[in-house]
Design an enzyme around this catalytic site. Structure first.
Site, short mmCIF file in Angstrom:
data_model
loop_
_atom_site.label_atom_id
_atom_site.label_comp_id
_atom_site.label_asym_id
_atom_site.label_seq_id
_atom_site.Cartn_x
_atom_site.Cartn_y
_atom_site.Cartn_z
CB SER A 198 -87.34 -2.38 25.54
OG SER A 198 -87.65 -1.23 24.78
CE LYS A 257 -85.95 -6.34 19.18
NZ LYS A 257 -87.22 -7.07 18.96
CD GLU A 296 -86.80 -10.71 11.94
OE1 GLU A 296 -86.30 -11.82 11.71
OE2 GLU A 296 -87.12 -10.33 13.09
#
Lengths: 255, 392
Positions: free
Chosen positions: B376, B88, B110
């Site tokens: 990830s 991220k 968000e």
């Protein structure tokens, strides 16, 4: 009565938004009758959606409530067919695009025609997408979209939307979602004046943040009238007598 | 590589189905993001932060124990080793630099599980910018440690109390905030979703994953490309980034793992492409989960990061054009894969990434083939779930 006649013959127009299927599933028709009896000029019937991004808490809440009541587009059109026999003021629909896509855009327009719906406000379908993909479907059947303009909309774009409007332009009073009180500030005044001075061909109705006589009077000074949504939805939320509550609400707004 | 057309469409998918109130912001972004993203100054700042702050490049690790078990060559792209624990951060660094270029002073985001919220709060702290993160009330209760992390980083966490009070509602609230604050605020979207140009921006910022895979794979094997690239797909940002440089190379098979939850036919699933159909969500035309009346339904996955009712329009396009295949993976299969990786390689993966690892059981991979799997994120945030599920 057609919408265009109303704009030609009257000023200080009052249009009210309410959420279909709210507060009760079958309130739709009684609310419409109450609004007509109270002298409202035309009505926006809200098609509830699970994810209404342009709406504040009041209309979100009424939409969720109406969906829990079991409202659907199919059912709403059945209610509107019945309403057609009982009320004669113009109705337009307001709602988000996904339920219409799922329903089928052509079928949706067809049902609008059958229910005497003259216009639709689809906040998440911008002009460009309408023009490229859906315009022919709507125009062919004489149902027209109503586009929004905001304080951030450029003059050039306002002209484009004006030229492509058949009913009226919806002037969003301030940069906000529905139901936020719109401030009485210089910036807003400058925006109202800017739009008024453009001498648009379309009538203009102001909405978002109009909740009382003062804000109603104020926008009527610059445009053809006002659209009130959240304040009315709140007024009938817990109503036991929709007819009389609607009457006093409209009286309070008109002053 | 793949880019949307000028209106933001990948084939029929994507676009910008947004209220007029958002249009000036989106138009502004659309008119300048290409230029900013390809300017030397921006690229320099980005790569310096990715290297020295986030810890890139991340390793491409040849997982020999896993390889022996499956009798194929398994390579792990270690995005779990990034600062803040997942891929991220690649996106939030890139977007906050974009926000600065645009002169914005306030950041909104968000978050579902809190990973994107933490990555956003982190870069906002770094850049000394005000930050508000919207999070569903239900998720706030489920993800207390990440809520505390965001607060410690100086962000305000605002509960989304509408609808189902989860990720989709947090996204609605962030969009509403942006409508209400059109001039000073930048919205850092966490995945390859939302209106154009966000899917393209996030894909390009995450493409560093795939570009590194390609480069490291060549260095380590002398071959130009692997046979497979595997990633998990919620909104689909790590998958978009991993697939990006290989999209035009048909020799590379691209597999995405969607979260099937309790199973595709259980009604408790987040597999938007396997179980949903086409529609508009958060400004984009794509596959989504909806009922017969076009109301968006609440997805389910044990993995909060995959618990989104839509999917990025790029993936919808790759699916219908048969360029990538998307395979539903259940909670149970993901849990098994997480435990297996932990025991065989000593790596505790995020539950999201475990969905990608579970694909090893869903396809036959041959001896000698090279299979790259993007891990990830790391599993620290999922320890409560693992403790419960594995009786630890």
């Amino acid at each position: 009565m057609r919408l265009t006649n109303i704009f030609n013959n009257k000023s200080d127009l009052l249009s009210v938004y309410f959420t279909a299927g709210f507060p009760e599933l079958n309130s739709t028709i009684s609310v419409l009758e109450a609004l007509e009896n109270a002298g409202v000029d035309f009505v926006e019937v809200g098609m509830p959606f699970s994810d209404p991004v342009a709406d504040g808490p009041t209309i979100q809440g009424s939409s969720t409530h109406a969906l829990n009541n079991g409202i659907s587009l199919k059912l709403l059109f059945e209610q509107l067919e019945e309403a057609k026999k009982r009320v004669s003021f113009p109705l337009i629909l307001m709602g988000y695009f996904n339920p219409i896509l799922k329903f089928g855009v052509e079928r949706f327009v067809e049902r609008c025609v059958e229910c005497d719906i003259q216009g639709v406000i689809l906040p998440d379908m911008p002009y460009e997408i309408y023009d490229e993909k859906y315009r022919h479907i709507f125009e062919k059947r004489g149902v027209f979209p109503i586009f929004l303009i905001t304080p951030q909309t450029t003059d050039e774009r306002i002209k484009l939307l004006d030229e492509n409007s058949s009913l009226f332009l919806y002037m969003v009073s301030s940069s906000s979602v529905t139901g936020k009180s719109s401030g009485n500030n210089m910036q807003q005044l400058a925006y109202f004046k800017r739009v008024a001075e453009m001498k648009l061909k379309s009538p203009v109705m102001t909405g978002f943040g109009i909740s009382d006589n003062k804000s109603f009077k104020r926008v009527c000074g610059y445009t053809n009238g006002a659209i009130i949504g959240s304040a009315y939805v709140s007024a009938i939320k817990n109503s036991v007598d929709i007819e009389s509550d609607t009457l006093s609400f409209v009286k309070r707004i008109r002053g | 590589m793949i880019y949307p057309d000028s209106k933001g469409f990948y084939g029929e998918f994507g676009g910008a189905f947004i209220p007029e109130m958002l249009l000036p912001n989106i138009e502004r972004l659309k008119s300048c993001y290409n230029e900013i993203l390809s300017s030397d100054g921006y690229k320099q700042k980005l790569s310096s932060l990715l290297n020295d702050y986030a810890g890139r490049p991340t390793p491409l690790y040849e997982a020999s124990n896993l390889s022996s078990f499956y009798n194929t060559n398994v390579w792990l792209k270690r995005e779990d080793l990034n600062h803040t624990g997942s891929h991220k951060i690649n996106n939030t660094i890139g977007q906050i630099l974009l926000a600065k270029e645009l002169g914005r002073t306030r950041i909104i985001a968000e978050t579902g599980a809190g990973q994107h919220g933490v990555a956003t709060a982190t870069v906002a702290a770094l850049m000394n910018m005000e930050c508000v993160v919207y999070m569903g009330e239900v998720d706030i209760e489920r993800q207390a440690p990440n809520v505390a992390r965001m607060k410690m980083l100086g962000a305000e966490v605002r509960p989304a109390v509408s609808g189902s009070r989860t990720l989709k509602d947090a996204t609605n609230e962030a969009l509403r905030d942006w409508i209400n604050n059109p001039t000073d605020t930048f919205y850092i979207i966490g995945s390859v979703v939302g209106p154009h140009p966000y899917p393209d921006i996030v894909t390009r910022l995450q493409s560093v994953i795939g570009i590194e895979i390609e480069e490291h794979f060549r260095l380590k094997t002398g071959k130009d490309y692997p046979d497979y690239v595997l990633s998990c797909v919620g909104g689909g940002s790590n998958a978009a980034g991993s697939f990006f440089p290989f999209i035009n190379n048909d020799n590379v098979t691209l597999l995405g793992a969607e979260a099937a939850g309790l199973g595709e036919k259980s009604g408790k699933t987040a597999a938007s492409m396997a179980c949903g159909d086409k529609g508009v969500i958060h400004g984009s035309f794509t596959y989504l989960m909806q009922n017969d009346d076009g109301q968006i339904t609440e997805p389910y996955s044990l993995s909060a990061g995959l618990d989104y009712p839509g999917v990025g329009p790029l993936h919808s396009f790759l699916k219908v054009s048969n360029r990538a295949q998307y395979i539903p993976v259940s909670d149970k299969e993901a849990l098994d894969a997480a435990l297996q990786l932990t025991r065989l390689e000593g790596i505790v993966p995020a539950l999201e990434s475990a969905h990608a690892l579970a694909l090893l059981n869903k396809r036959e991979f041959l001896h000698g083939e090279n299979v790259v799997i993007t891990v990830s994120g790391r599993g620290d945030k999922d320890m409560q779930t693992y403790m419960r599920e594995f009786n630890l």
